[in-house]
Design an enzyme around this catalytic site. Structure first.
Site, mmCIF file in Angstrom:
data_model
loop_
_atom_site.group_PDB
_atom_site.id
_atom_site.type_symbol
_atom_site.label_atom_id
_atom_site.label_comp_id
_atom_site.label_asym_id
_atom_site.label_seq_id
_atom_site.Cartn_x
_atom_site.Cartn_y
_atom_site.Cartn_z
ATOM 1 N N GLU A 1 0.912 -1.009 0.272
ATOM 2 C CA GLU A 1 0.387 -0.067 0.221
ATOM 3 C C GLU A 1 1.299 1.477 -0.055
ATOM 4 O O GLU A 1 1.815 1.155 0.394
ATOM 5 C CB GLU A 1 -0.806 0.057 1.080
ATOM 6 C CG GLU A 1 -1.776 -1.299 1.478
ATOM 7 C CD GLU A 1 -3.144 -1.200 2.667
ATOM 8 O OE1 GLU A 1 -2.824 0.023 3.445
ATOM 9 O OE2 GLU A 1 -2.905 -2.016 3.474
ATOM 10 N N GLU B 1 -13.900 5.696 -0.041
ATOM 11 C CA GLU B 1 -14.560 4.541 0.907
ATOM 12 C C GLU B 1 -14.867 5.465 1.753
ATOM 13 O O GLU B 1 -14.391 5.999 2.833
ATOM 14 C CB GLU B 1 -13.351 3.219 1.446
ATOM 15 C CG GLU B 1 -13.017 2.531 -0.027
ATOM 16 C CD GLU B 1 -12.050 1.594 0.528
ATOM 17 O OE1 GLU B 1 -12.341 0.420 1.572
ATOM 18 O OE2 GLU B 1 -10.960 1.991 0.643
ATOM 19 N N LYS C 1 -15.319 5.074 6.311
ATOM 20 C CA LYS C 1 -14.524 4.331 6.908
ATOM 21 C C LYS C 1 -13.879 5.845 7.597
ATOM 22 O O LYS C 1 -14.810 7.437 7.486
ATOM 23 C CB LYS C 1 -13.067 4.367 5.505
ATOM 24 C CG LYS C 1 -12.266 3.166 5.424
ATOM 25 C CD LYS C 1 -11.129 3.097 4.717
ATOM 26 C CE LYS C 1 -10.842 1.574 4.644
ATOM 27 N NZ LYS C 1 -9.268 1.800 3.827
ATOM 28 N N GLU D 1 -9.680 9.653 5.290
ATOM 29 C CA GLU D 1 -9.475 8.098 5.483
ATOM 30 C C GLU D 1 -10.333 7.934 4.120
ATOM 31 O O GLU D 1 -10.578 6.989 4.080
ATOM 32 C CB GLU D 1 -10.017 7.300 6.691
ATOM 33 C CG GLU D 1 -9.015 7.444 7.949
ATOM 34 C CD GLU D 1 -7.718 6.604 6.768
ATOM 35 O OE1 GLU D 1 -7.913 5.924 6.316
ATOM 36 O OE2 GLU D 1 -6.265 7.354 7.526
#
Ligand SMILES: *[C@@H]1O[C@H](CO)[C@@H](O)[C@H](O)[C@H]1NC(C)=O
Ligand SMILES: *[C@@H]1O[C@H](CO)[C@@H](O)[C@H](O)[C@H]1NC(C)=O
Ligand SMILES: *[C@@H]1O[C@H](CO)[C@@H](O)[C@H](O)[C@H]1NC(C)=O
Length: 392
Positions: A247, A312, A315, A323
């Site tokens: 990541e 997303e 999150k 996030e």
């Protein structure tokens, strides 16, 4: 540690064929799914194909995703979720069942080419395991991890011909204004003022490379080093262990929730669309052009998965939290910013014209500004030593 060792052992024993590695660097994307507004998996697979994305990493072994990826040329890395780790480690037969139910049933139609064992508990490890990372040569693993965790893990990875998987996020070092990091250096734009390691004299033009090398130095201090560390008086092994980046990425907006920096300086210094676009495109272009070495290990490969495919909404602390803003695509499949994963193409000489005309054209090009050093004997592109290859 017993956990790490057993898990890696069980999975690699159960799955020898799945642990094949690609030799040169490849770039993929993390397909996180902590959201309630993402497209269906078949649409996502079409989006990946259309975008030229050939590798994805998922954070579970989701049946719908794995089925949708069947009979495509997209490779996928699946993960044993953290919450399943204890069970899988406790009992080899549970590990065997996991492998059978979550992986083997999808083969070979779905190209599952890796199994990650948890996230940031085992491998992949978080870059926060490395301390004193600036300058890179002072990098080492935290004392409480170095001997009890990292050393036996690296020994295991070395013995099995595997590689160290890391999550590395240069944006967080840049985010802290007290680090005084140049913006172009942080996102990997060339040229930039760069950073010289005073101890080694090595010049860094990308913060990511500085952090990768800090990790190599930390590995070297445990005895896992390439030959180039010899001048530091460290125990040397000939071949540096490969690092793979599970990541990395850059959020396009938002702030670090509850961060003092944010409250003092306001958000937006680091998490901007322009910075996210620059960082991720620089990364994509580097890997696609094969230019993946670091100053310490110029020949190092770099497999990378960008975080993340989508924003997303499940999150963090709300829409303004970084996030929720790591995605390269919005959930409606519009790009957050421009990027291009398609392989760069180059021209190939037409063999039909014959060697004599190729030779003449080559001489003309070399005399008129083309750098022909790499195709001289001993040069990087001398092999294969044919007129067509040299002209290309
Ligand atoms: C994949 O292709 C194979 C061979 O053509 C076929 O038997 C199989 O059903 C396909 N699988 C999926 C999930 O489409
Ligand atoms: C996909 O995995 C296969 C087998 O591991 C490998 O040969 C191939 O190069 C991989 N493709 C990509 C795009 O990574
Ligand atoms: C997709 O979503 C983004 C963010 O909400 C929005 O700005 C954009 O206009 C949307 N695009 C389309 C085609 O709906």
């Amino acid at each position: 540690m017993a956990l790490t060792r057993l898990l890696v052992f069980v999975l690699s024993a159960a799955l020898p064929l799945l642990f094949s590695l690609t030799e040169s660097g490849d770039i993929g994307v993390n397909y996180g799914r902590v959201a309630d507004d993402l497209p269906d998996t078949a649409s996502v697979v079409r989006l990946l194909q259309h975008s030229g994305i050939t590798m994805v990493r998922i954070f579970e072994a989701n049946p719908a995703v794995l089925r949708s990826l069947a009979n495509t040329s997209i490779n996928v890395t699946v993960m044993v979720p953290n919450e399943d780790l204890a069970d899988v480690a406790r009992d080899p037969s549970i590990a065997g069942d996991w492998v059978w139910n979550q992986v083997a049933v999808y083969l070979p139609a779905t190209q599952i080419n890796g199994v990650a064992v948890g996230n940031e508990v085992t491998t992949p490890i978080a870059f926060t395991a490395v301390t004193n990372s600036s300058p890179p040569s002072s990098g080492r693993f935290h004392d409480d991890l170095a001997q009890p965790v990292m050393k036996p893990m690296l020994e295991f990875l070395e013995r099995t011909g595997s590689y160290l998987t890391m999550n590395i996020f240069p944006c967080f070092a840049f985010y802290d204004p007290t680090n005084h990091i140049n913006r172009d250096y942080a996102v990997g734009n060339i040229p930039n003022p760069g950073f010289q390691d005073p101890r080694t004299g090595l010049m860094y033009s990308s913060l990511l490379d500085a952090q990768r090398d800090a990790t190599y130095y930390a590995m070297a201090k445990l005895g896992f080093s390439g030959s180039s560390e010899n001048n530091l008086g460290l125990a040397a092994k000939r071949v540096p262990m490969k690092q793979s980046i599970a990541e990395t990425g850059w959020p396009a907006r938002g702030k670090v929730w509850n961060s003092l920096e944010d409250r003092v300086h306001g958000s937006g210094r680091a998490a901007t669309l322009v910075n996210a676009q620059a960082y991720n495109n620089n990364l994509i272009n580097r890997v696609l052009s094969g230019n993946t070495g670091t100053p310490l290990h110029p020949d190092a490969d770099m497999d990378v998965y960008i975080f993340a495919l989508f924003n997303e909404n499940g999150k963090g602390q709300g829409p303004d939290d970084i996030e929720q803003n790591w995605g390269m695509f919005y959930p409606n499949m519009t790009k957050v910013y421009e990027f291009d994963f398609h392989r760069r193409s180059w021209c190939v000489a037409n063999a039909a014209v014959g060697d004599e005309r190729l030779q003449a054209a080559l001489q003309w090009a070399c005399r008129n500004g083309a750098d022909c050093g790499p195709i001289q004997p001993g040069g990087k592109c001398f092999e294969p030593n044919t007129m067509v290859a040299h002209a290309s």
